[in-house]
Structures are given as structure tokens and as C-alpha cells.
Enzyme design. Sequence first.
Site, PDB file in Angstrom:
ATOM      1  N   TYR A 117      15.173   5.004 -16.055  1.00 56.86           N
ATOM      2  CA  TYR A 117      15.105   3.740 -15.316  1.00 56.86           C
ATOM      3  C   TYR A 117      13.674   3.286 -15.079  1.00 56.86           C
ATOM      4  O   TYR A 117      13.404   2.092 -14.980  1.00 56.86           O
ATOM      5  CB  TYR A 117      15.897   3.837 -14.012  1.00 56.86           C
ATOM      6  CG  TYR A 117      17.350   3.532 -14.245  1.00 56.86           C
ATOM      7  CD1 TYR A 117      17.838   2.240 -14.159  1.00 56.86           C
ATOM      8  CD2 TYR A 117      18.230   4.549 -14.617  1.00 56.86           C
ATOM      9  CE1 TYR A 117      19.174   1.958 -14.420  1.00 56.86           C
ATOM     10  CE2 TYR A 117      19.562   4.282 -14.880  1.00 56.86           C
ATOM     11  CZ  TYR A 117      20.023   2.981 -14.777  1.00 56.86           C
ATOM     12  OH  TYR A 117      21.344   2.705 -15.057  1.00 56.86           O
ATOM     13  N   HIS A 123       0.851  -1.183   0.000  1.00 54.88           N
ATOM     14  CA  HIS A 123       0.000   0.000   0.000  1.00 54.88           C
ATOM     15  C   HIS A 123       0.894   1.242   0.000  1.00 54.88           C
ATOM     16  O   HIS A 123       0.676   2.182   0.740  1.00 54.88           O
ATOM     17  CB  HIS A 123      -0.906  -0.001   1.236  1.00 54.88           C
ATOM     18  CG  HIS A 123      -1.847  -1.154   1.295  1.00 54.88           C
ATOM     19  ND1 HIS A 123      -2.762  -1.312   2.319  1.00 54.88           N
ATOM     20  CD2 HIS A 123      -2.040  -2.207   0.468  1.00 54.88           C
ATOM     21  CE1 HIS A 123      -3.461  -2.412   2.125  1.00 54.88           C
ATOM     22  NE2 HIS A 123      -3.034  -2.976   1.012  1.00 54.88           N
TER      23      HIS A 123
END
Length: 218
Positions: A121, A96
Site C-alpha cells: 500500500y 510535523h
Amino acid sequence: MPDTALLRAEICRVGASLFTRGYVHASAGNISVRTDDGGFLITPTDACLGTLSPERLACVNADGVQTSGDRASKTLALHRRIYAADPEARCVIHTHSTHLVALTLAGVWHPDDIVPPITPYFVMKVGHVPLIPYHRPGDPAAAALVAERITASRVAGTPLRAVMLDRLGPNVWHRSPAEASAVLEELEETARLWLLTRPAPLTDAQIDELRQHFGARW
């Protein structure tokens, strides 16, 4: 693939690392791995990822029947749908994560890409991350939607490594717990950067260069 004892230890190591660095909190989040016999190891329901015990991880056979350990996480059905949809997946992590959940509350960039391609990236290590509409935790309907998105993306030639459950958090997957954790970390950090700065995305030419040089699957 490592033997079961090593997999159990690695799940606990990754869980503790994510907890210590704030990627998970309280008893939120879960980790699973697919074993060589077609079964699964998964963290127990309501377990704190920071204090996992190897022997208490739930062991589930290929038919989805639990054979040992504490009661399996209620997200097992979703994890199994991910493994079925992506044969290369050997570990699934759900958290979460703060900035990713905040992003869904504030409004994602696009339903097919919750954040734009703002860093090289992110493009190389994560790729597209679609938003899955809100469903209650453990709802089989959400699992079906996730499986559909994975299959559609594979057909399109841009296979997924992550989806975002609206108001709940990301599910990421890869070949090992360490690699799946790296995808999660890159995704959460990209969400944080996007919320802080709202930069322009990389250009099409810059993304194409990442495809040519690094095989980015964007």
C-alpha cells in the site's frame, strides 16, 4: 470540485481528524486547497489544526494576494509552487509528523526515497518520497527545490505525491483533502514500521506485479 463553503468545512474536518489522532500537534502544520477560480484557501499562520474555524481560513486570489480571513500561513509560497508544478494537485497538507521527522534525524533510507518500498500500500498509495535538504521554515529556496523534484519526477514517469522536508515534516498533495490526508497517514505509518522493524524491501518482481495489477507509479 465542491463550493467554497464545503471546502472550508472539509479543511476543518481533516484538520481536526489529524490533530485528534496525533498527526499534528500544537500549532504545527497547515492545509490548503486550490479553488475553481485559481485562488486558494489555507489555514492561518500559527493556527491549531484541531480548532480551525471555517470563516477564519485565509482566502488568497490567483495572484497570491490575501482577500479575507486571518493571516495566511507562511508556507503559502511552498504550497503555490506545488500547485504550479502539479496541475492535478487540489489539496496540500504539511505536518510535523513524529515518525517522519524522527526518520530524518536518525537517517533516511536514501535521499531519493526516505523509506524503502516495504508494503504494497505504500507503493500503491504513496510512491517515491525524496528528502529536501534542511532550510528554515518558509525559505523560498526549499519551495524551488520541491518544484524541481516534482517536475523531474513527472518527466521520469513516476509523479510524486509527497516530499519530506529535512527536520520539519512532509508535504503531501492529492485531488482532495481526504485523499491527501490518506497519503499522509500511509506515509507516516510506513515510517513508523521502518523505524520499528527495518524489514527488507519488496522485490523488483513484487513491485512490478503492483504496477501491472494496480497501476502503481513506483
